[in-house]
Design a protein around this motif. Structure first.
Motif, mmCIF file in Angstrom:
data_model
loop_
_atom_site.group_PDB
_atom_site.id
_atom_site.type_symbol
_atom_site.label_atom_id
_atom_site.label_comp_id
_atom_site.label_asym_id
_atom_site.label_seq_id
_atom_site.Cartn_x
_atom_site.Cartn_y
_atom_site.Cartn_z
ATOM 1 N N ILE A 1 0.766 -1.491 -0.062
ATOM 2 C CA ILE A 1 -0.038 -0.368 -0.079
ATOM 3 C C ILE A 1 0.853 0.591 -0.275
ATOM 4 O O ILE A 1 1.732 1.454 0.805
ATOM 5 C CB ILE A 1 -1.173 -0.306 1.375
ATOM 6 N N LYS A 2 0.383 2.569 -1.274
ATOM 7 C CA LYS A 2 1.982 3.379 -0.808
ATOM 8 C C LYS A 2 0.948 4.641 -0.894
ATOM 9 O O LYS A 2 1.628 5.695 -0.659
ATOM 10 C CB LYS A 2 2.292 3.575 -2.805
ATOM 11 N N ASP A 3 -0.331 5.079 -0.509
ATOM 12 C CA ASP A 3 -1.013 5.878 -0.695
ATOM 13 C C ASP A 3 -1.338 6.137 0.659
ATOM 14 O O ASP A 3 -1.819 5.174 0.831
ATOM 15 C CB ASP A 3 -2.672 5.594 -1.747
ATOM 16 N N PRO A 4 -1.101 7.212 0.787
ATOM 17 C CA PRO A 4 -0.891 8.025 2.465
ATOM 18 C C PRO A 4 -2.012 7.853 2.758
ATOM 19 O O PRO A 4 -2.815 7.230 4.154
ATOM 20 C CB PRO A 4 -0.266 9.063 2.062
ATOM 21 N N ALA A 5 -3.075 8.530 2.137
ATOM 22 C CA ALA A 5 -4.682 8.137 2.440
ATOM 23 C C ALA A 5 -5.250 6.931 2.651
ATOM 24 O O ALA A 5 -5.819 6.477 3.586
ATOM 25 C CB ALA A 5 -5.309 8.832 1.689
ATOM 26 N N VAL A 6 -4.661 6.233 1.985
ATOM 27 C CA VAL A 6 -5.228 4.342 2.358
ATOM 28 C C VAL A 6 -5.345 3.921 3.600
ATOM 29 O O VAL A 6 -5.061 3.655 4.423
ATOM 30 C CB VAL A 6 -5.013 3.656 0.797
ATOM 31 N N ARG B 1 -6.086 5.406 6.501
ATOM 32 C CA ARG B 1 -7.200 5.073 6.549
ATOM 33 C C ARG B 1 -7.476 3.645 7.827
ATOM 34 O O ARG B 1 -7.780 3.176 8.515
ATOM 35 C CB ARG B 1 -8.284 4.626 5.649
ATOM 36 N N LEU C 1 -9.446 -0.245 -0.365
ATOM 37 C CA LEU C 1 -8.348 -0.373 -1.739
ATOM 38 C C LEU C 1 -8.745 -2.141 -1.865
ATOM 39 O O LEU C 1 -9.082 -2.720 -0.898
ATOM 40 C CB LEU C 1 -7.467 -0.928 -0.964
ATOM 41 N N ALA D 1 3.271 -1.721 3.782
ATOM 42 C CA ALA D 1 3.791 -0.629 3.955
ATOM 43 C C ALA D 1 4.494 0.203 4.320
ATOM 44 O O ALA D 1 5.159 -0.635 6.013
ATOM 45 C CB ALA D 1 2.797 0.199 4.868
#
Ligand code: NAD
Length: 476
Positions: free
Chosen positions: A311-316, A319, A348, A359
């Protein structure tokens, strides 16, 4: 040649025991179901009754021979290791607790049933000489009160039952309320089989409705002579404050360090295998990775080949972190859930076959600091191996539980071992090698870091007693 009546009765007795032990595994010589037991099933409405019954059983057990004891242990192994029982326990645990995966639970139960040390673990020590013969023998405590976790519900009961009975004790189990049905099924099954091979009734007992009040009543009962807690910090503290002999097998937060000398493809596979095992439920499973900068990208790339999703997206990441932990503790609802379920909750979509979410996060992140027991692995990038070891020691929080290191540098491996002081230290393998699954050494599901027994077995559930005979029986 005349055959003595003693020998005839010995052979008959052993043959009967063997036949009945086979029946206890659910099979008769004709392949039919075994007859029901005439003895109690070990489940009581009242905790005091459960303790009293176990105490009576223990006193009768004192009169049984070591051969009887071996037969009873074999009986437990038999009824807990046939395919039908293993499949049932694995599936029932996932269904009742909502945690883990049946495939790995099957394996854990199998190891517990077949490989937990039995009577052979309690070896007599002796001195003999001019003054006579002195022995040290492992003797039972009597009734042991054993508190078991949701994360390994049947594994711990099988493992503790074999070890505690091998040492000559009876045991009262206080399971987690969320594993009641499976615990009752297992205790009934074991007691029925033990009854059929002539063991005292109620060597293993529990209560209909496990609760904190019942656990407290068990801990306070004067006939419970030893307490063994396998669980989180709360219950370990309770047994250690009880004023009784206690073994505390508590929480961990195992770090896996990877340095630049490691076989990175192998390390990546081992870490994914270990951290995804039973959806990361084992207290020994990799809970965070500390990797040196020069190999971190390669390590992550290799992990993806074995079913990890990064998981790269900081928002995910934010969450996911927002619901899996609260106030520094894992949220029970999400413990042991599959990776795809956790990812979906964070918005996701990942393949159902995803084994592990990884992550890259800062060292202070909850994916590193909290014992999540979920297939989520925080990865921290550091400058060099010395920093990796220091960070691993910090992340382990002084639990002295389990640590893993992937390195071919013996000096670095040695430094890590000395600094981290964990009860289990696995080098160049998945964490479960440390509990005898695919690694040398016997398995256990009660790892006593706080009280120092380490990987518990029969001898830890026994008292050392010295017997001295003055002047004779040395034949040297
Ligand atoms: P838990 O601490 O919530 O429960 C463990 C047992 O203790 C349960 O039977 C529960 O009912 C009982 N219990 C908990 N608090 C109590 C209290 N205040 N009074 C009376 N009884 C109480 O743990 P869990 O979620 O079932 O298991 C996971 C934890 O156990 C993790 O921290 C894990 O690391 C640890 N664990 C350790 C080992 C080991 O061998 N060291 C093995 C398995 C699990």
């Amino acid at each position: 040649m005349t055959i003595s009546p003693e020998l005839i009765s010995k052979v008959v007795r052993e043959t009967v025991q063997e036949v009945v032990a086979r029946q206890a595994s659910g099979l008769t010589a004709q392949g039919g179901a075994a007859a029901p037991s005439a003895t109690g099933d070990g489940i009581f409405t009242d905790m005091n009754d459960a303790v009293e019954a176990a105490d009576k059983a223990w006193r009768q057990y004192l009169d049984c021979s070591m051969r009887d004891r071996k037969c009873y242990i074999q009986t437990i192994r038999n009824v807990c290791s046939d395919d039908e029982a293993l499949t049932y326990m694995a599936e029932a645990a996932v269904e009742e607790t909502g945690m883990g995966n049946a495939h790995d639970k099957y394996l854990k139960n199998r190891y517990a049933a077949l490989e937990t040390p039995g009577v052979e673990d309690i070896i007599t020590e002796a001195w003999s000489g001019d003054d006579g013969l002195t022995t040290i023998e492992f003797s039972p405590f009597g009734v042991i009160g054993a508190i078991t976790p949701t994360t390994n519900p049947s594994e711990t009961i099988i493992n503790n039952s074999i070890g505690m009975l091998a040492a000559g004790n009876a045991v009262v189990f206080s399971p987690h309320p969320r594993a009641t049905r499976l615990t009752h099924w297992l205790i009934r099954r074991i007691n029925k089989a033990l009854g059929e091979v002539g063991a005292p009734a109620n060597l293993i007992t529990t209560v209909e409705k496990p609760s904190i009040d019942n656990t407290n009543a068990m801990m306070a009962h004067p006939k419970v002579r030893m307490l063994v807690a396998t669980g989180g910090p709360g219950i370990v503290k309770s047994v250690l404050s009880s004023g009784k002999k206690a073994i505390g097998a508590g929480a961990g937060n195992p770090p896996a360090v990877v340095d630049a000398t490691a076989d990175i493809p192998q390390a990546a596979k081992d870490i994914v295998d270990g951290a995804s095992f039973d959806n990361n439920l084992p207290c020994t499973a990799e809970k965070e990775v500390i990797a040196v900068d020069s190999i971190t990208d390669l390590l992550k790339f290799e992990m993806l080949k074995h079913g990890a999703v990064e998981i790269k997206d900081p928002a995910v990441i934010a969450r996911l972190a927002s619901f899996v932990a609260k106030d520094g503790h894992a949220v029970a609802k999400w413990v042991g859930k599959p990776a795809c379920v956790l990812a979906a909750e964070a918005g996701l979509e990942v393949p159902e076959s995803t084994r592990l979410l990884i992550a890259e996060v800062p060292f202070e992140h909850t994916f590193v600091q909290t014992e999540l027991m979920m297939p989520i692995l925080g990865i921290v990038r550091v400058k060099n191996v010395d920093e990796a070891i220091d960070k691993a020691v910090e992340a382990e929080h002084g639990n002295r539980h389990t640590a893993i290191m992937h390195s071919l540098d013996v000096k670095a491996l040695t430094k890590m071992g000395k600094k981290i002081q964990t009860t289990i230290y696995v080098k160049n393998g998945p964490s479960y090698n440390g509990i005898g699954i695919g690694g040398e050494g016997y398995p256990t599901f009660t790892i006593a870091g706080p009280t120092g027994e380490g990987l518990t077995s029969a001898r830890n559930f026994a008292r050392r007693r010295r017997c001295v005979l003055k002047g004779s029986l040395s034949v040297r």
